[in-house]
Enzyme design. Structure first.
Site, PDB file in Angstrom:
ATOM      1  N   GLY A   1       0.838  -1.207  -0.086  1.00  0.00           N
ATOM      2  CA  GLY A   1      -0.064  -0.018   0.003  1.00  0.00           C
ATOM      3  C   GLY A   1       0.680   1.469   0.094  1.00  0.00           C
ATOM      4  O   GLY A   1       2.073   1.294  -0.321  1.00  0.00           O
TER       5      GLY A   1
ATOM      6  N   LEU B   1       0.418   3.628  -1.971  1.00  0.00           N
ATOM      7  CA  LEU B   1       0.979   3.634  -3.473  1.00  0.00           C
ATOM      8  C   LEU B   1       1.256   4.751  -3.986  1.00  0.00           C
ATOM      9  O   LEU B   1       0.817   6.090  -3.709  1.00  0.00           O
ATOM     10  CB  LEU B   1      -0.491   3.229  -4.189  1.00  0.00           C
ATOM     11  CG  LEU B   1      -1.434   2.078  -3.929  1.00  0.00           C
ATOM     12  CD1 LEU B   1      -2.167   1.667  -5.187  1.00  0.00           C
ATOM     13  CD2 LEU B   1      -0.324   0.746  -4.169  1.00  0.00           C
ATOM     14  N   HIS B   2       2.297   4.682  -4.869  1.00  0.00           N
ATOM     15  CA  HIS B   2       2.737   5.778  -5.320  1.00  0.00           C
ATOM     16  C   HIS B   2       3.025   5.329  -7.056  1.00  0.00           C
ATOM     17  O   HIS B   2       2.804   4.515  -7.462  1.00  0.00           O
ATOM     18  CB  HIS B   2       4.340   6.297  -4.919  1.00  0.00           C
ATOM     19  CG  HIS B   2       5.026   5.322  -4.872  1.00  0.00           C
ATOM     20  ND1 HIS B   2       5.799   4.493  -5.907  1.00  0.00           N
ATOM     21  CD2 HIS B   2       5.472   4.430  -3.908  1.00  0.00           C
ATOM     22  CE1 HIS B   2       6.507   3.530  -5.429  1.00  0.00           C
ATOM     23  NE2 HIS B   2       6.403   3.602  -4.177  1.00  0.00           N
TER      24      HIS B   2
ATOM     25  N   HIS C   1       4.038   1.804  -8.196  1.00  0.00           N
ATOM     26  CA  HIS C   1       3.174   1.070  -8.128  1.00  0.00           C
ATOM     27  C   HIS C   1       2.206   0.993  -9.299  1.00  0.00           C
ATOM     28  O   HIS C   1       1.592   0.251  -9.822  1.00  0.00           O
ATOM     29  CB  HIS C   1       2.278   1.131  -6.845  1.00  0.00           C
ATOM     30  CG  HIS C   1       2.988   0.825  -5.382  1.00  0.00           C
ATOM     31  ND1 HIS C   1       3.197   1.838  -4.510  1.00  0.00           N
ATOM     32  CD2 HIS C   1       3.826  -0.104  -5.002  1.00  0.00           C
ATOM     33  CE1 HIS C   1       3.929   1.536  -3.411  1.00  0.00           C
ATOM     34  NE2 HIS C   1       4.245   0.123  -3.869  1.00  0.00           N
TER      35      HIS C   1
ATOM     36  N   GLY D   1       8.676  -3.989  -8.785  1.00  0.00           N
ATOM     37  CA  GLY D   1       9.797  -3.030  -9.275  1.00  0.00           C
ATOM     38  C   GLY D   1      11.046  -3.306  -9.177  1.00  0.00           C
ATOM     39  O   GLY D   1      11.396  -3.925  -8.231  1.00  0.00           O
TER      40      GLY D   1
ATOM     41  N   LYS E   1      13.451  -1.511  -8.349  1.00  0.00           N
ATOM     42  CA  LYS E   1      13.920  -0.733  -7.070  1.00  0.00           C
ATOM     43  C   LYS E   1      14.541  -1.873  -6.083  1.00  0.00           C
ATOM     44  O   LYS E   1      15.487  -1.680  -5.641  1.00  0.00           O
ATOM     45  CB  LYS E   1      13.141   0.367  -6.332  1.00  0.00           C
ATOM     46  CG  LYS E   1      13.726   1.115  -5.396  1.00  0.00           C
ATOM     47  CD  LYS E   1      13.136   2.138  -5.071  1.00  0.00           C
ATOM     48  CE  LYS E   1      12.155   1.500  -3.990  1.00  0.00           C
ATOM     49  NZ  LYS E   1      12.574   1.032  -2.620  1.00  0.00           N
TER      50      LYS E   1
ATOM     51  N   GLN F   1      14.942  -8.276  -3.983  1.00  0.00           N
ATOM     52  CA  GLN F   1      13.768  -8.891  -3.761  1.00  0.00           C
ATOM     53  C   GLN F   1      13.174  -9.650  -5.003  1.00  0.00           C
ATOM     54  O   GLN F   1      12.742 -10.871  -4.968  1.00  0.00           O
ATOM     55  CB  GLN F   1      12.827  -7.787  -3.475  1.00  0.00           C
ATOM     56  CG  GLN F   1      11.271  -8.382  -3.495  1.00  0.00           C
ATOM     57  CD  GLN F   1      10.215  -7.332  -2.551  1.00  0.00           C
ATOM     58  OE1 GLN F   1      10.173  -7.344  -1.546  1.00  0.00           O
ATOM     59  NE2 GLN F   1       9.571  -6.413  -3.335  1.00  0.00           N
TER      60      GLN F   1
ATOM     61  N   ARG G   1       8.505   4.886   1.721  1.00  0.00           N
ATOM     62  CA  ARG G   1       8.999   5.356   2.939  1.00  0.00           C
ATOM     63  C   ARG G   1       9.678   6.764   2.805  1.00  0.00           C
ATOM     64  O   ARG G   1      10.201   7.250   3.629  1.00  0.00           O
ATOM     65  CB  ARG G   1      10.359   4.357   3.319  1.00  0.00           C
ATOM     66  CG  ARG G   1       9.870   3.037   3.782  1.00  0.00           C
ATOM     67  CD  ARG G   1      10.987   2.327   4.496  1.00  0.00           C
ATOM     68  NE  ARG G   1      10.346   0.879   5.348  1.00  0.00           N
ATOM     69  CZ  ARG G   1      10.032  -0.135   4.969  1.00  0.00           C
ATOM     70  NH1 ARG G   1      10.646  -0.550   3.613  1.00  0.00           N
ATOM     71  NH2 ARG G   1       9.781  -1.263   5.842  1.00  0.00           N
TER      72      ARG G   1
HETATM   73  O1  PAF Z   1       8.007  -4.747  -2.196  1.00  0.00           O
HETATM   74  C1  PAF Z   1       6.870  -4.929  -1.245  1.00  0.00           C
HETATM   75  O2  PAF Z   1       5.976  -4.137  -1.162  1.00  0.00           O
HETATM   76  C2  PAF Z   1       6.732  -6.206  -0.222  1.00  0.00           C
HETATM   77  O3  PAF Z   1       8.121  -6.735   0.085  1.00  0.00           O
HETATM   78  C3  PAF Z   1       5.841  -7.322  -0.850  1.00  0.00           C
HETATM   79  C4  PAF Z   1       6.568  -7.893  -2.194  1.00  0.00           C
HETATM   80  C5  PAF Z   1       4.394  -6.680  -1.455  1.00  0.00           C
HETATM   81  C6  PAF Z   1       5.518  -8.529  -0.086  1.00  0.00           C
HETATM   82  O4  PAF Z   1       5.249  -8.005   1.114  1.00  0.00           O
END
Ligand code: PAF
Length: 303
Positions: free
Chosen positions: A38, A40-41, A44, A154, A156, A160, A194
């Site tokens: 959430g 959102l920017h 997203h 993303g 960024k 991940q 953030r």
């Molecule tokens: O990148 C994120 O916002 C989170 O790490 C994700 C992939 C939604 C998992 O909670």
């Protein structure tokens, strides 16, 4: 309770998402999924637009996942504004917004977890032990619930993305993980939920992170291949800002994330800094085509 918001369904229950997905799949529709926490920017929203353009149905999840936060981290303070997120998602034409509660996702805690060790223990994972276990586990759960054909992340959060992509491969999950270019503010700062934590002064200084990556990229395009020199080029720019503490600035292999000594044709420069109490991460892909000509990177994904 589940609602229809314009044409967008807002769903809290796993069973209701499953029913929604089942109906779409039985009409042979493809499902694009954007998992988020959430706040959102534009970053997203670019993923959602892409999901919408590449798939028949776009599903967004908004879930601040407690298992990926360390005990001293910002789980409680993490920005939450579901009605704002819902309005933005609806404007883009999102078909369903899944926003489960913590109890819905973890009714009995979570004994079963997923680790992708070699990719997870370094860089972000070294500073945030256990973080990627939480991320991989919640993504696996969300993928099982939403059953997407494509899931969008993303660039960024490069590490991940690589971890999730590897997990999907290793577990034979039947979806494609898509990485999409970093969206930046006009001064180059990568958008992040953030960024709202930054004071005015920190926000002014924050753009140095991207500038430092671009200075390493410029040196690379001048012909420098030595990883240490490229990293030092970026670090030296950041040293000029006393408010910035560099946590890592590392050139690594784009697939294995192993540190490299020399950039052959392609590598990714990953960085994390601390500004006050806020951590910022960013990266840039350095790539050179086989003829030895330089291909310019604008921070976009080249995978
Ligand atoms: O990148 C994120 O916002 C989170 O790490 C994700 C992939 C939604 C998992 O909670």
């Amino acid at each position: 309770m589940n609602e229809i918001n314009g044409n967008m369904r807002t769903i809290q229950q796993i069973s209701a998402v499953r029913a929604f997905v089942h109906a779409a799949r039985s009409e042979n529709k493809t499902i694009g999924f954007v998992p988020t926490m959430g706040a959102l920017h534009e970053g997203h929203l670019s993923l959602l637009r892409r999901a919408k353009s590449e798939c028949d149905v776009a599903i967004l999840s908004v879930f601040v996942n407690p298992t990926q936060f360390l005990p001293n981290e910002d789980f409680e303070q993490y920005p939450r504004d579901l009605s704002h997120d819902s309005r933005l998602a609806q404007e883009i034409g999102t078909d369903a917004l899944f926003s489960p509660s913590v109890e819905e996702m973890y009714p009995n805690g979570c004994l079963t977890t997923i680790d992708v060790p070699d990719l997870s223990n370094r860089l972000e994972g070294a500073l945030r032990p256990g973080h990627f276990r939480g991320v991989a586990t919640v993504c696996a759960k969300l993928f099982h619930i939403v059953q997407p054909h494509r899931a969008y992340f993303g660039q960024k959060d490069y590490q991940q993305y690589k971890i999730i992509d590897r997990m999907v491969h290793d577990l034979n999950l039947t979806l494609t993980v898509v990485s999409s270019p970093i969206i930046r503010d006009s001064d180059g700062l990568a958008l992040s939920s953030r960024n709202v934590y930054l004071s005015q002064e920190d926000r002014r200084v924050a753009s140095s992170l991207y500038k430092s990556l671009k200075s390493a990229e410029a040196l690379f395009h001048e012909g420098e291949n030595d990883a240490e020199k490229l990293e030092e080029c970026a670090r030296s720019l950041l040293r000029k800002e006393s408010l910035i503490q560099v946590q890592y600035m590392e050139l690594v292999d784009t697939e294995t994330l192993d540190p490299i000594k020399t950039v052959e044709s392609k590598a990714v420069l990953l960085a994390a800094i601390k500004l006050g109490s806020t951590r910022l991460i960013d990266n840039i892909i350095l790539s050179r085509n086989v003829e030895g000509n330089h291909s310019k990177s604008n921070g976009a994904n080249h995978n």
